[in-house]
Write a protein that holds these residues in place. Structure first.
Motif, PDB file in Angstrom:
ATOM      1  N   ALA A  20      31.988 -47.997  88.766  1.00 43.22           N
ATOM      2  CA  ALA A  20      32.812 -48.767  87.831  1.00 43.22           C
ATOM      3  C   ALA A  20      34.048 -47.979  87.420  1.00 43.22           C
ATOM      4  O   ALA A  20      35.162 -48.524  87.373  1.00 43.22           O
ATOM      5  CB  ALA A  20      31.985 -49.148  86.599  1.00 43.22           C
ATOM      6  N   ALA A  21      33.865 -46.684  87.134  1.00 39.71           N
ATOM      7  CA  ALA A  21      35.006 -45.848  86.757  1.00 39.71           C
ATOM      8  C   ALA A  21      35.986 -45.702  87.914  1.00 39.71           C
ATOM      9  O   ALA A  21      37.209 -45.815  87.733  1.00 39.71           O
ATOM     10  CB  ALA A  21      34.508 -44.470  86.318  1.00 39.71           C
ATOM     11  N   THR A  24      37.916 -49.060  88.514  1.00 43.14           N
ATOM     12  CA  THR A  24      38.896 -49.321  87.460  1.00 43.14           C
ATOM     13  C   THR A  24      40.109 -48.410  87.597  1.00 43.14           C
ATOM     14  O   THR A  24      41.271 -48.869  87.555  1.00 43.14           O
ATOM     15  CB  THR A  24      38.255 -49.121  86.079  1.00 43.14           C
ATOM     16  N   ALA A  27      42.141 -49.264  90.754  1.00 45.55           N
ATOM     17  CA  ALA A  27      42.878 -50.519  90.618  1.00 45.55           C
ATOM     18  C   ALA A  27      44.143 -50.319  89.782  1.00 45.55           C
ATOM     19  O   ALA A  27      45.217 -50.840  90.118  1.00 45.55           O
ATOM     20  CB  ALA A  27      41.984 -51.588  89.988  1.00 45.55           C
ATOM     21  N   VAL A  28      44.024 -49.548  88.696  1.00 45.71           N
ATOM     22  CA  VAL A  28      45.200 -49.265  87.855  1.00 45.71           C
ATOM     23  C   VAL A  28      46.228 -48.448  88.630  1.00 45.71           C
ATOM     24  O   VAL A  28      47.430 -48.756  88.626  1.00 45.71           O
ATOM     25  CB  VAL A  28      44.769 -48.530  86.570  1.00 45.71           C
ATOM     26  N   LEU A 149      37.664 -55.464  94.657  1.00 48.60           N
ATOM     27  CA  LEU A 149      37.931 -55.217  93.234  1.00 48.60           C
ATOM     28  C   LEU A 149      39.076 -54.222  93.061  1.00 48.60           C
ATOM     29  O   LEU A 149      39.924 -54.373  92.174  1.00 48.60           O
ATOM     30  CB  LEU A 149      36.665 -54.702  92.548  1.00 48.60           C
ATOM     31  N   THR A 192      42.655 -40.121  85.318  1.00 49.78           N
ATOM     32  CA  THR A 192      41.891 -39.941  86.558  1.00 49.78           C
ATOM     33  C   THR A 192      41.240 -38.570  86.599  1.00 49.78           C
ATOM     34  O   THR A 192      40.079 -38.419  86.994  1.00 49.78           O
ATOM     35  CB  THR A 192      42.806 -40.126  87.784  1.00 49.78           C
TER      36      THR A 192
END
Length: 397
Positions: A20-21, A24, A27-28, A149, A192
């Motif tokens: 999940a991390a 996310t 994607a950013v 995703l 990050t």
């Protein structure tokens, strides 16, 4: 203390958190980097005016970025593939941050071209290493959903960030857009570094193993398919705005709404592809290519009639968005022994396909008019369908 993701065999809950991390953050970062790539398209007139160069000369800012991504990206990925993914992602964000600062502060077209070449070379490195890391966290058979995703960042950049940046430039000037992107890249690099999971347990891929992919006929066939498919996609899409205005009679605001809707449909297609590719990859690809051929041909056959155009644009947008995920997962699985390098090669040939598509579409528009843009896309989509069927018959992937 070693985290679960550092052991090489993470626990289920820890792996879910890590994934999940990673998704996310990637994607950013993807949204920031893709915006940095494509925002130049909307800013070219203003940049050309302020730098006192012609519009065609300003076009080098886009062209050299793509050329660098196609030529230098795979070479850099051979080196980067041995490094920890988190390090590569942070380095890429820093390169983009520094480069965008230079573009904003140094009003020299030659310096800007140099910066764009460096940024272009890092694009395949970032996408390939990042997606390979996410696929590794997701596990075999679930890579498609994970990559789809991450690709939300790409589509978000194209649908929202690039138009918003172009509008912002009208108020603040184009240098501010690059300053803003630089600041966002710095923040993303810091976060990050703090939150992206460590993946030290992976087996390093030798340079020989990576280059060996180029001797595999099956792998080269998948690269050919990506090239032909992206040529089909962009031979029509490149001139879609012109079609909407000339054939359908849309004004600027209506064109913007239509393009936004096309991108939103692409976001849906991206998610559907992430589900489909993990279940029946080659069948999903065949369906996508057939849909692309049909919608492209129908768009030109109907000649911009609104009753046909709206549903056709929605279906076309779904197919367009789905292609990005399908191509990435397909090539990554074909090059399973060196997935990061395989992805970088896919990005390179996709950039080649984009360039070829623009040339093919330009030829169609020049000789047959803008209403014929769909025929070129349909022709190459049928060629892509033939390649897909051939791959499916010779090897099950």
């Amino acid at each position: 203390m070693t985290t679960a993701s550092e052991t090489g065999v993470p626990r289920t809950a820890a792996r879910a958190r890590d994934m999940a991390a990673a998704i996310t953050l990637l994607a950013v970062a993807m949204a920031i980097i893709v915006t940095s790539e494509f925002i130049a398209v909307g800013l070219l007139p203003a940049m050309a005016r302020d730098l006192q160069i012609s519009l065609s000369e300003a076009g080098r800012f886009v062209a050299w970025f793509a050329i660098s991504a196609a030529v230098l990206g795979p070479l850099l990925t051979i080196v980067a593939g041995r490094r920890e993914p988190r390090f590569v992602i942070i380095l890429t964000l820093i390169v983009y941050a520094f480069g965008n600062l230079v573009i904003a502060w140094v009003p020299d077209d030659r310096i800007i071209v140099l910066v764009r070449v460096i940024q272009g070379a890092m694009l395949p490195v970032f996408i390939s290493v990042g997606n390979a890391a996410v696929a590794r966290l997701a596990g075999a058979g679930r890579e498609g959903k994970a990559i789809s995703l991450v690709n939300i960042g790409t589509i978000t950049a194209i649908v929202f960030a690039v138009p918003a940046g172009t509008a912002l430039a009208d108020r603040t000037g184009w240098p501010f857009c690059f300053l803003l992107l630089a600041g966002l890249a710095i923040v993303a690099a810091i976060v990050t570094g703090m939150r992206f999971p460590r993946l030290d347990g992976g087996k390093p891929v030798s340079a020989r193993a990576q280059v060996a992919l180029l001797a595999s006929p099956a792998f080269l066939a998948h690269l050919l398919l990506s090239t032909v498919l992206f040529t089909a996609m962009f031979s029509a899409y490149t001139y879609l705005a012109g079609f909407l205005q000339s054939a359908a009679g849309f004004d600027g605001a209506q064109t913007a709404i239509a393009l936004f809707g096309f991108g939103a449909a692409g976001l849906f297609g991206n998610l559907v592809a992430g589900w489909a590719v993990d279940r029946a990859m080659m069948m999903a690809t065949m369906g996508l290519v057939a849909l692309l051929a049909l919608t492209n041909a129908m768009v030109s056959l109907t000649g911009g009639q609104l009753a046909w155009l709206v549903p056709l644009l929605a279906i076309w947008g779904v197919a367009h968005g789905a292609a990005f995920v399908l191509c990435q997962v397909r090539v990554m699985r074909a090059g399973v022994d060196a997935p990061a390098f395989a992805l970088s090669l896919n990005i390179a040939v996709c950039n080649l396909g984009i360039a070829l598509g623009a040339l093919v579409g330009g030829w169609v528009v020049a000789d047959y008019g803008v209403t014929a843009i769909g025929y070129g896309g349909a022709a190459f989509a049928l060629l892509a369908l033939a390649v897909t069927v051939t791959i499916g018959m010779t090897r099950r992937l």
